[in-house]
Design an enzyme around this catalytic site. Structure first.
Site, PDB file in Angstrom:
ATOM      1  N   SER A 234      -9.622   2.354   3.196  1.00  0.00           N
ATOM      2  CA  SER A 234      -8.779   3.108   2.272  1.00  0.00           C
ATOM      3  C   SER A 234      -7.866   2.235   1.418  1.00  0.00           C
ATOM      4  O   SER A 234      -7.294   2.685   0.429  1.00  0.00           O
ATOM      5  CB  SER A 234      -7.911   4.073   3.065  1.00  0.00           C
ATOM      6  OG  SER A 234      -7.016   3.360   3.932  1.00  0.00           O
TER       7      SER A 234
ATOM      8  N   LYS B  92       0.840  -1.196   0.000  1.00  0.00           N
ATOM      9  CA  LYS B  92       0.000   0.000   0.000  1.00  0.00           C
ATOM     10  C   LYS B  92       0.878   1.250   0.000  1.00  0.00           C
ATOM     11  O   LYS B  92       1.905   1.306   0.685  1.00  0.00           O
ATOM     12  CB  LYS B  92      -0.910  -0.017   1.227  1.00  0.00           C
ATOM     13  CG  LYS B  92      -1.943   1.108   1.294  1.00  0.00           C
ATOM     14  CD  LYS B  92      -2.831   0.935   2.525  1.00  0.00           C
ATOM     15  CE  LYS B  92      -3.850   2.055   2.647  1.00  0.00           C
ATOM     16  NZ  LYS B  92      -4.701   1.894   3.864  1.00  0.00           N
TER      17      LYS B  92
ATOM     18  N   SER C  78      -9.696  -0.378   7.299  1.00  0.00           N
ATOM     19  CA  SER C  78      -9.206  -0.210   5.929  1.00  0.00           C
ATOM     20  C   SER C  78      -8.509  -1.422   5.341  1.00  0.00           C
ATOM     21  O   SER C  78      -8.128  -1.406   4.175  1.00  0.00           O
ATOM     22  CB  SER C  78      -8.265   1.001   5.856  1.00  0.00           C
ATOM     23  OG  SER C  78      -8.984   2.182   6.095  1.00  0.00           O
TER      24      SER C  78
END
Length: 517
Positions: free
Chosen positions: A163, A88, A187
């Site tokens: 997210s 990420k 997330s």
């Protein structure tokens, strides 16, 4: 739901990380072949999915060649050596751009690695690239990225969660066998639920936060995104453990996570008490989500688990407390992005160029609407005269939620709920309604407020889209997640005839350019 077909095993990108690791150890395949297969898959489908912000093909292949050479020389390698992983874009990576999904960090290449990345490199895992995300991890849909939406591989018109939608979509689209996500209020777990992947939020402090671009320091936690519970256990063990550079890092050794996952695959849960949280199955939950949850509870009972109802009365205030604590910490953490030290710098077009005006111009141009909204809310909550009424009160509620967990875990070994109240909604459907967006995390937020570990396991389809089953355990008892999660996964696969993801629609494919396969 209809039985899902078994995935083909001749495609390297369809194999689990554990299967790939076994094949690599047996020298049935090389890391270069495995890595190139995933790079080809990215080239073929990521134009439709947009899971990646940066693909690091040269770096990944260099690592793969090194691992192959070391294995050929007889070196004893880590369990996942040669298995590629995606990261990420909130995790700092030396030599690769790290933007946190924001224009204010566009083009920034860090001079150091996060501890997680150091451990991935030390384990010999090729890093495929950086995945898309909501800007500074603020969002539940990956629609707040400054670099465009990520699409759900099950339906390209729907969100992949947030997210960390990029990491979940990459794994669900077979672009990566493993990925790293971060979980501040759900997330990792909520994207896992809506994409049919496994997402784990470790105990707070169980995985180092050194090198994460901070959103809310008391809530953020990095963890695995995978297609199976065993794969999550393998990745969790690779990245977890104490880090002296992180003041919040736990000194404890990790529990035996892989061992717990393998024990769970026996399907024997006799002696395990499963607590159903009454407050996490209320109004707003989609009928199909409720139905899959009840079916999963029946399977756990059949495996020998005792299912009891528990009450956590202060969970109804968790969402409100979270959306005071998170913006408050975010307003403090994001103050460093000022146009003075690194990242974007915007100078005023007219008048005297002062530090204050540069900061205002830079932040105005560099931050998106959702980030600005939360900074303003957090700054207000921390302001003189309002601190005790807002931030202070939210922290008191947090303590009550922690007590609820402690009391619930006296009656149950693990707690369970649906991971998210609904399936993936359509892109743009909730973009103009922040409150509706925030409600997506109603079931996942309590774990972050208390610092306890949580896992989302795919447990079926509702209206043709994936839903997730959440398992929560006491702090430092992450192994319980893996035992219960792996048992449920195995029982569901027996019922379906294969993994849930095997039944996902095929993605539009374009021929890879420069492919060596």
């Amino acid at each position: 739901m209809a039985d899902a077909p078994v995935a083909p095993t001749d495609d390297l990108t369809r194999r689990t990380a554990a299967d790939l690791a076994d094949a690599l150890r047996a020298r049935e395949v090389s890391s270069v072949e495995v890595t190139q297969a995933h790079l080809d898959r990215i080239a073929a489908v990521d134009g439709a999915v947009h899971a990646f912000l940066h693909v690091s093909a040269d770096d990944a292949l260099a690592t793969a060649r090194d691992v192959d050479a070391r294995r050929a020389a007889g070196e004893d390698l880590a369990p996942l050596a040669g298995v590629p992983v995606a990261v990420k874009d909130v995790v700092v990576t030396r030599g690769m751009p790290t933007t946190a999904g924001s224009r204010i960090l566009e083009g920034w290449v860090p001079p150091y690695d996060a501890t997680i990345v150091e451990r991935l490199r030390a384990a010999g895992m090729p890093i495929l690239g950086k995945t898309n995300m909501d800007e500074f991890a603020m969002g539940s849909s990956t629609e707040h990225s400054a670099y465009g939406n990520t699409h759900n591989p099950w339906d390209l018109d729907r969100i992949p969660g947030g997210s960390g939608g990029g990491s979940a979509a990459a794994v669900a689209a077979y672009e990566a066998p493993l990925a790293i996500g971060t979980d501040t209020g759900g997330s990792i777990r909520q994207p896992g639920a809506v994409t049919g992947t496994v997402g784990v939020k470790p105990t707070y402090g169980g995985v180092s936060r050194y090198g994460l671009v901070a959103l809310a320091s008391s809530l953020d936690q990095a963890g695995p995104v995978t297609r199976t519970v065993l794969d999550s256990a393998l990745l969790h063990e690779a990245i977890g453990g104490h880090d002296p550079r992180d003041a919040t890092s736990l000194p404890d050794a990790l529990p035996a996570l892989v061992e717990a996952a393998r024990a769970g695959r026996t399907g024997d849960l006799r002696g395990v008490r499963v607590g159903v949280v009454r407050e996490l199955d209320g109004e707003g939950y989609q009928d199909g989500v409720r139905a899959r949850f009840e079916e999963s509870l029946d399977l756990l009972r059949e495996a020998g688990a005792e299912v009891v109802e528990v009450s956590c009365p202060h969970f109804e205030y968790a969402l409100a407390a979270y959306y005071l604590i998170l913006p408050s910490e975010a307003s403090s953490n994001l103050a460093k992005f000022d146009g003075m030290r690194f990242g974007l710098r915007v100078e005023p077009r007219d008048g005297v160029v002062t530090a204050e005006r540069v900061m205002a111009a830079t932040r105005g141009a560099g931050f998106g609407d959702e980030v600005k909204r939360r900074i303003i809310l957090g700054t207000y909550a921390l302001s003189a005269g309002y601190y005790d009424a807002y931030y202070g009160s939210a922290q008191k509620v947090r303590t009550l939620i922690q007590r609820d967990f402690a009391q619930a875990f006296e009656r149950a070994d693990v707690l369970v709920s649906p991971t998210a109240p609904t399936t993936a909604f359509r892109l743009g459907e909730k973009l103009d309604d922040p409150l509706a967006m925030y409600l997506n995390d109603v079931a996942t937020i309590p774990a972050n407020l208390a610092g306890v570990p949580g896992m989302s396991v795919p447990n079926g389809l509702a209206d043709g889209l994936p839903v997730g089953f959440q398992v929560l355990a006491p702090a430092r008892a992450d192994d319980r997640l893996y035992r219960v999660g792996a048992a449920l996964e195995m029982l569901l696969e027996q019922r379906w005839g294969g993994p849930l993801l095997a039944g996902a629609p095929e993605l539009p494919v374009r021929a890879p350019e420069g492919s060596t396969r």
